[in-house]
Structure formats: C-alpha cells, structure tokens
Motif scaffolding. Structure first.
Motif, mmCIF file in Angstrom:
data_model
loop_
_atom_site.group_PDB
_atom_site.id
_atom_site.type_symbol
_atom_site.label_atom_id
_atom_site.label_comp_id
_atom_site.label_asym_id
_atom_site.label_seq_id
_atom_site.Cartn_x
_atom_site.Cartn_y
_atom_site.Cartn_z
ATOM 1 N N ALA A 36 0.739 -1.315 0.025
ATOM 2 C CA ALA A 36 -0.180 0.080 0.052
ATOM 3 C C ALA A 36 0.938 1.285 -0.182
ATOM 4 O O ALA A 36 2.135 1.212 0.379
ATOM 5 C CB ALA A 36 -1.029 -0.013 1.327
ATOM 6 N N GLU A 37 0.412 2.351 -0.333
ATOM 7 C CA GLU A 37 0.968 3.694 -0.270
ATOM 8 C C GLU A 37 0.271 4.376 0.712
ATOM 9 O O GLU A 37 -0.906 4.499 0.758
ATOM 10 C CB GLU A 37 0.852 4.534 -1.715
ATOM 11 C CG GLU A 37 1.705 5.562 -1.524
ATOM 12 C CD GLU A 37 1.879 6.608 -2.746
ATOM 13 O OE1 GLU A 37 1.283 5.928 -4.073
ATOM 14 O OE2 GLU A 37 2.426 7.459 -2.710
ATOM 15 N N ALA A 38 0.907 5.052 1.749
ATOM 16 C CA ALA A 38 0.540 5.777 2.737
ATOM 17 C C ALA A 38 0.362 7.170 2.056
ATOM 18 O O ALA A 38 1.225 7.811 1.518
ATOM 19 C CB ALA A 38 1.411 5.898 3.831
ATOM 20 N N VAL B 212 6.060 5.043 1.555
ATOM 21 C CA VAL B 212 5.880 6.536 2.267
ATOM 22 C C VAL B 212 6.708 7.313 1.449
ATOM 23 O O VAL B 212 7.880 7.114 1.021
ATOM 24 C CB VAL B 212 6.456 6.406 3.540
ATOM 25 C CG1 VAL B 212 6.646 7.798 4.500
ATOM 26 C CG2 VAL B 212 5.755 5.628 4.567
ATOM 27 N N ASN B 213 5.952 8.486 1.299
ATOM 28 C CA ASN B 213 6.620 9.441 0.285
ATOM 29 C C ASN B 213 7.595 10.473 0.945
ATOM 30 O O ASN B 213 7.211 10.983 2.158
ATOM 31 C CB ASN B 213 5.334 10.216 -0.386
ATOM 32 C CG ASN B 213 4.521 9.796 -1.385
ATOM 33 O OD1 ASN B 213 4.916 9.489 -2.511
ATOM 34 N ND2 ASN B 213 3.283 9.479 -0.983
ATOM 35 N N LEU B 214 8.850 10.652 0.539
ATOM 36 C CA LEU B 214 9.779 11.358 0.946
ATOM 37 C C LEU B 214 10.102 12.735 0.163
ATOM 38 O O LEU B 214 10.105 12.486 -1.129
ATOM 39 C CB LEU B 214 11.000 10.566 0.784
ATOM 40 C CG LEU B 214 11.975 10.883 2.180
ATOM 41 C CD1 LEU B 214 11.604 10.772 3.581
ATOM 42 C CD2 LEU B 214 13.311 10.122 1.911
ATOM 43 N N LEU C 166 10.800 3.819 1.249
ATOM 44 C CA LEU C 166 10.536 5.261 1.080
ATOM 45 C C LEU C 166 10.452 5.499 -0.592
ATOM 46 O O LEU C 166 11.333 5.032 -1.177
ATOM 47 C CB LEU C 166 11.747 5.942 1.507
ATOM 48 C CG LEU C 166 11.775 5.832 3.063
ATOM 49 C CD1 LEU C 166 13.241 6.434 3.646
ATOM 50 C CD2 LEU C 166 10.526 6.246 3.807
ATOM 51 N N GLU C 167 9.408 6.485 -0.969
ATOM 52 C CA GLU C 167 9.272 6.868 -2.143
ATOM 53 C C GLU C 167 9.932 7.987 -2.393
ATOM 54 O O GLU C 167 9.675 9.273 -1.780
ATOM 55 C CB GLU C 167 7.670 7.037 -2.391
ATOM 56 C CG GLU C 167 6.819 5.478 -2.472
ATOM 57 C CD GLU C 167 5.576 5.618 -3.058
ATOM 58 O OE1 GLU C 167 5.172 6.766 -3.566
ATOM 59 O OE2 GLU C 167 4.758 4.674 -3.029
ATOM 60 N N LEU C 168 10.639 8.340 -3.519
ATOM 61 C CA LEU C 168 11.191 9.560 -3.859
ATOM 62 C C LEU C 168 11.238 9.982 -5.221
ATOM 63 O O LEU C 168 11.060 8.730 -6.080
ATOM 64 C CB LEU C 168 12.794 9.684 -3.297
ATOM 65 C CG LEU C 168 13.826 8.737 -3.639
ATOM 66 C CD1 LEU C 168 15.037 9.253 -4.250
ATOM 67 C CD2 LEU C 168 14.022 7.732 -2.435
ATOM 68 N N LEU D 158 11.233 4.531 -6.784
ATOM 69 C CA LEU D 158 11.341 5.996 -7.498
ATOM 70 C C LEU D 158 9.925 6.295 -8.035
ATOM 71 O O LEU D 158 9.450 5.436 -9.114
ATOM 72 C CB LEU D 158 12.499 5.863 -8.658
ATOM 73 C CG LEU D 158 12.975 7.267 -9.232
ATOM 74 C CD1 LEU D 158 13.579 8.023 -7.986
ATOM 75 C CD2 LEU D 158 13.914 6.916 -10.348
ATOM 76 N N ASP D 159 9.436 7.463 -7.520
ATOM 77 C CA ASP D 159 8.270 7.740 -7.720
ATOM 78 C C ASP D 159 7.791 8.578 -9.023
ATOM 79 O O ASP D 159 8.818 9.058 -9.312
ATOM 80 C CB ASP D 159 7.673 8.529 -6.412
ATOM 81 C CG ASP D 159 6.220 8.474 -6.419
ATOM 82 O OD1 ASP D 159 5.526 7.957 -7.290
ATOM 83 O OD2 ASP D 159 5.543 9.162 -5.509
ATOM 84 N N ASP D 160 6.790 8.563 -9.790
ATOM 85 C CA ASP D 160 6.169 9.315 -10.939
ATOM 86 C C ASP D 160 7.175 9.342 -11.846
ATOM 87 O O ASP D 160 7.771 10.147 -12.542
ATOM 88 C CB ASP D 160 6.455 11.022 -10.465
ATOM 89 C CG ASP D 160 5.538 11.168 -9.287
ATOM 90 O OD1 ASP D 160 4.442 10.355 -9.032
ATOM 91 O OD2 ASP D 160 5.702 12.093 -8.513
HETATM 92 CA CA CA Z 1 3.982 8.397 -4.365
#
Ligand code: CA
Ligand code: C2E
Ligand code: CA
Length: 575
Positions: free
Chosen positions: A352-354, A411-413, A443-445, A473-475
């Motif tokens: 899941a993504e918080a 978790v987004n950083l 950790l999503e960066l 690695l997000d987006d």
């Molecule tokens: Ca994200």
C-alpha cells in the motif's frame, strides 16, 4: 550604488539662484565672478525655480526673496518635498533673532545677511552646504548598503520602491519587481560552510551589478535573496521589458562560480510582479514577486514566473493555511490513508502507499496537493515528514499484530527532507523506537530529490538501506529520468507515473514508453508499479506486459487505516 555616488560628486556643481525681486543682482554678479567652478542657473520666480530644479536638480539652491519672508517656510518645504537632500541657503537683508528662528524652523541649511555680505562669506556658505549634503549622502549610503555585496540593502530597496511607486502614480509610468534567490542555498551553506555561501552570494551580486542600468535598482534583501526594481515607461510592455532583464540575469548565472579549485553551478528561482496590475503598494508587490519566485522553485532549474490570477488564489489559500499547519501537527489533525497495491501475479493486495490527509476542523478533509507545497516552503515538511514515517511504522505494527503480513508500505519522502542534515539518524531513531519491520517500509522519492546534490542523496540512501528498508522511484517518466541514474541508486522499485497509464491503450507512444520502462526495469532487476490504473483495459495491457504491481481507483481509492485493515482482514478470511 557607490559608483553612482562617486560619479555624482565628480561632476561640476550647479547652483540655482532664485532671485525674485532683483535685489540679488549684485549677488549673482559676485557669484559669477567668484565661483567660476559652479554652473549657475538664475530664475526670477519661485514657480520657474521649482520647474528648473525638477529638470536640472542643482546641487545648492540660493533663495533671495526679502519681500516674501513670511512665505519662506512654505517655499522651502516645497523644494524639500521632492528633493530633501538639496541644501537651501537663504539670502536675507538683515540678520535678526526672529529671522534666524524662522529660517531654522523652515530647515534652511544656512543664511547670508546682505548687511555683511562678501564673496568670501558666500563661498564659505556654499562650500559648507555642499560638504554637509555630501556627508549626509555618504551616511545615508552607508546605512543603505549591504556590507557583503556593496549593493543596496532591504531598507534602501523599500524606500526606493516606495518613492518610485509614488512617482509612477503621478506620472502614469509602471514598474516591475523581480525577486530571486539561489536554489538550495540553505543546504549548500550548512554542507559546505557559510564562507562558501558568502562567496557565491558575492559573485552573484557582482554579476547582477554588471547588468544594472538606468532602468534598474538592485538590492540584497537577505541571505541569498535579491530584488530588482525595473522602471517601465507608460508605452512599454511590462512583460517584455521584464523578460529581457530576466534573460540577462539568467545568462549571467549560467557560468559556474569558481571557488578555489572547485566550481559551483548555481541555479536560481526568479519571480516578478508588476505595478499596477498586481498591486500598488511595496509590501504587496514584493510579496507577490516572492510567490511567483516560489512557483519557479518547483522546477529545480533556473526558471522565472510572473505573478498571475492562479497564483493569487493559491496565495490566498497559503495565507489561510500556513499559520495553522504547526498547530495541526501538534493537535493530530493529520492522518494517513492507504491505497492498496495489487500483485498482478496472484491478484493479492501485497502493499500500500501511505498518503497524508489533513482533517481540517472547518474545511473538512484536505488533500496533500493543497498543503504539502506550503509545508515544503515553510520547512515544516521536515517535522511532518518524520510524523508520517513514525505513523506509518506504527500502522505497520498494528497490521502485523492483527495478523496481516504486508510486503511493503510506501511512504513519500519530499526532496526537501534531504536538506535536513539529521535525516538519516532521525529515521534510524524512529525505526528503533517503533521496532517496526524495516523490510516493509519503502521510501518513495522523486527524481527532484536528485537534482541538487546527488552524492549527498545517494549516501543518505545507502546509509538508510543498511537498516533494511527499501526505496522506490516515484512518478517515473515525468522528470529527467535516466536509466544510468537508476543504476547508481539503491532503488528496488520504479513507479510509472499515472500520466502514462491514462492513455496507455489509446496512445502508441505511451504504450511504447510503458513497455520500455517495464523491460528495462526488469533487466536491471527492479520491480515495477503502475500508478493510476482506473480501467480494465489499462489493467489488461499491464498484465500482458508483465508489470509487477498496480495501484489505482480501479481497485481502490486511498482509504482510512481502519477501512484498509478491515478490507485486508476480509480478504484474508475469504482465502
Ligand atoms: Ca508516491
Ligand atoms: P503521489 O505520490 O504520486 O500519490 C499518488 C496520488 O495519485 C494520490 O493522490 C492518489 O490518491 C492519486 N491516485 C491514485 N490512484 C489514482 C487513480 O487511479 N486516479 C487518479 N486520478 N488519481 C489516483 P493524493 O493522495 O492526493 O496525493 C497527491 C500527492 O501528494 C502524492 O502524489 C504525493 O506526491 C503527495 N503526498 C501524498 N502524501 C504524502 C506524504 O505523506 N508525504 C509527502 N511528502 N507527499 C505526499
Ligand atoms: Ca506517484
């Protein structure tokens, strides 16, 4: 500023003699004879004198008007109202205490009585007035100068802006306020030392002063913050003129700053607001130029933005929410929602993504796009970021104790969190304190984190990965993604941005990109999550391409922790 003053003091001095009723004919004669070094302008009425002074700005005014003694204070005040720095010497027929008192109150610099007039007295008085004015100017200049760069300081800038605004209102002319600062200056200062920061600021100031022209006034308002006032005539296009100047600034900062043996490539964020379009008082124009500058900051490159209506409504929300954020954090108004991630191999929710939400007491549930940028600007993202990680760790524990074994919680950083030198030890402390299973935390960066100091970010990631947590690695695909960069990073998962998934079945290019990302990621031993899956046909495409995980409204929107836990328990019971 210093140069301008020197230029002024080097030119021959000029004197305006306002000789109302001819009694000073002899004086003007004496003046011509004895003061060849001065340029003399004579008028015979106050109105002509006023007009002439506005055009010529003589260095000293001699007032010879014995007939109009009583109106003298009003006349002097008129001259002072637009040129307070120009000394005025009054020539009176007879010296008397009453006369002296009157002139003193009227703020005349000096007086000469005709009864003891001589060339010498006249010369001395003029010399004294000029010296006095010069000294006052020097003191003012020192008070107005930024000691590090020699540019004007904040006080100078605001006074200059207010004066110009007043002139503009009368003359129908316009101006622009440009605000700029150096990207990541605080982090640079704390990492390499203040001395290094000072050198960069000095060099930037030097380059800005090379661009300085009659049209511009440049000042340093604080640390790495500079502001420029641009004079614009009534018939010029404000946007075009401002753009030209900004272009010059951008060209000048393209060259790296040489510091000892090293070179620093500085990047700046630039914003501009215009008078009269965006406001008519100094504070408002500066504030709006800063808001525009902060918009540019999102680009991580040297960029400029003009203030706009859209920024205005965002600015209003900012003003409303910004003062409430610290209190909201203290009083537990933030919550984490969870959006499931489904493993496409077995159809199970494995992660899941918080995602943070703000349970605002009046506005209801607020989404991160409306407040995370504010937290980032205010530096509050650092404590909020720690709260998020702490809360996610507690939730990992709660899930575990209810018998749910998730493989990962993202978790987004924010990139700004890397500016905090305590990032690594603080996260390690949270992990120790909560005793959460570190292998679950991911950790999503975004690539933005890697824009400024890649080495610092890589060393943070390496140090954090020792604890057992992982990174994604997000987006992916929205920034300057490069696979060579990916190889350098200890990243396990790539999240393909929603913008590629939306049209993946209708746009051949997007389909090709998604296919390529999945293949390359797999070749590098990394797994892939596709974000924003809303439709069956998108899911079918991703299954066909052997994407590992999906996340999107097709399965679930982000939901509260309780609902998420409940869903997982129900799924477990159904198996
Ligand atoms: Ca994200
Ligand atoms: P993100 O990290 O890319 O998060 C995904 C966003 O996409 C979430 O929006 C999610 O609700 C939305 N989303 C997921 N599936 C779909 C879908 O199928 N269709 C559509 N249209 N949208 C979908 P949300 O929660 O509003 O978050 C927005 C952004 O705010 C996040 O983008 C992330 O950058 C940031 N954010 C959220 N939570 C945090 C946090 O705890 N810390 C930080 N630093 N940033 C956060
Ligand atoms: Ca994302």
């Amino acid at each position: 500023m210093r140069k301008a003053l020197r230029q002024q003091s080097d030119r021959p001095k000029s004197i305006l003699l306002i000789d109302v009723d001819g009694i000073s004919r002899c004086i003007s004669q004496a003046l011509v004879e004895s003061t060849r070094k001065y340029r003399l302008i004579i008028t015979h009425s106050f109105s002509d004198g006023l007009l002439s002074q506005k055009q010529n700005k003589c260095d000293v005014i001699l007032l010879a008007c014995n007939q109009l003694k009583k109106s003298l204070p009003g006349i002097i005040e008129k001259f002072h109202s637009f040129q307070p720095e120009v000394p005025i010497i009054s020539i009176i027929d007879k010296d008397s205490p009453v006369e002296r008192e009157r002139l003193l109150r009227a703020k005349a610099t000096d007086y000469i009585s005709l009864s003891n007039f001589s060339e010498d007295t006249l010369n001395r008085s003029i010399r004294y007035a000029l010296q006095n004015a010069e000294q006052r100017k020097l003191i003012q200049e020192l008070r107005d100068t930024d000691s590090l760069t020699g540019l004007g300081n904040r006080q100078f800038f605001y006074r200059e802006l207010e004066t110009k605004l007043e002139q503009n209102k009368k003359m129908g002319t316009k101006l622009a306020v440009i605000s700029m600062d150096i990207n990541n200056f605080r982090a640079m200062n704390s990492r390499y030392g203040q001395h290094h920061g000072d050198i960069v600021v000095e060099e930037l100031a030097r380059r800005l002063s090379l661009i300085e022209s009659e049209k511009t006034s440049t000042a340093r308002l604080g640390n790495d913050e500079f502001s420029i006032i641009v004079d614009i005539s009534a018939y010029e296009d404000t946007g075009v003129v401002t753009k030209e100047i900004i272009q010059k600034i951008m060209n000048s900062i393209m060259q790296p700053v040489v510091y000892g043996r090293s070179e620093v490539q500085i990047k700046c964020s630039i914003g501009a607001s215009f008078y009269p379009e965006h406001g008519d008082d100094a504070e408002q124009l500066v504030h709006r130029a800063v808001v525009a500058r902060q918009e540019s900051k999102k680009a991580f490159e040297t960029r400029y933005t003009f203030f706009s209506n859209e920024l205005e409504s965002r600015d209003n929300l900012y003003s409303e929410l910004a003062p409430q954020i610290a209190f909201a954090l203290r009083s537990n108004q933030f919550v984490l929602h969870y959006q499931p991630q489904i493993n496409l191999r077995n159809g199970q929710i494995e992660g899941a993504e918080a995602l943070i939400r703000w349970q605002h007491p009046e506005k209801g549930l607020l989404y991160p796009d409306s407040f995370i940028p504010i937290c980032e600007q205010m530096g509050l993202i650092v404590p909020i970021g720690y709260w998020i990680i702490h809360q996610a760790c507690m939730d990992i524990n709660r899930l575990k104790s209810s018998g749910i074994d998730l493989k990962h919680i993202g978790v987004n950083l924010s990139f700004r969190q890397f500016g905090d030198d305590n990032l690594v030890p603080t996260i390690k402390r949270i992990l120790e304190k909560t005793k959460a299973d570190t292998s679950v935390l991911e950790l999503e960066l975004t690539e933005s984190a890697l824009h400024d100091d890649q080495n610092h970010v890589i060393s943070c990631l390496q140090s954090l990965s020792e604890t057992g947590l992982s990174f994604s690695l997000d987006d992916f695909g929205t920034g300057y993604s490069s696979f060579s960069l990916l190889q350098k990073l200890p990243i396990d998962t790539i999240k393909i941005d929603r913008s590629f998934i939306t049209n993946v079945t209708t746009c051949a290019d997007d389909a090709e990109i998604v296919r390529a990302i999945i293949n390359l990621a797999h070749n590098m031993g990394k797994s892939v999550i596709a974000e924003g899956v809303e439709e069956q046909h998108q899911l079918d495409f991703l299954v066909e391409q052997e994407c590992d995980f999906v996340q999107g409204y097709f399965f679930s929107k982000p939901v509260s922790f309780d609902l998420f836990q409940h869903t997982l328990l129900k799924c477990a019971a159904a198996v």
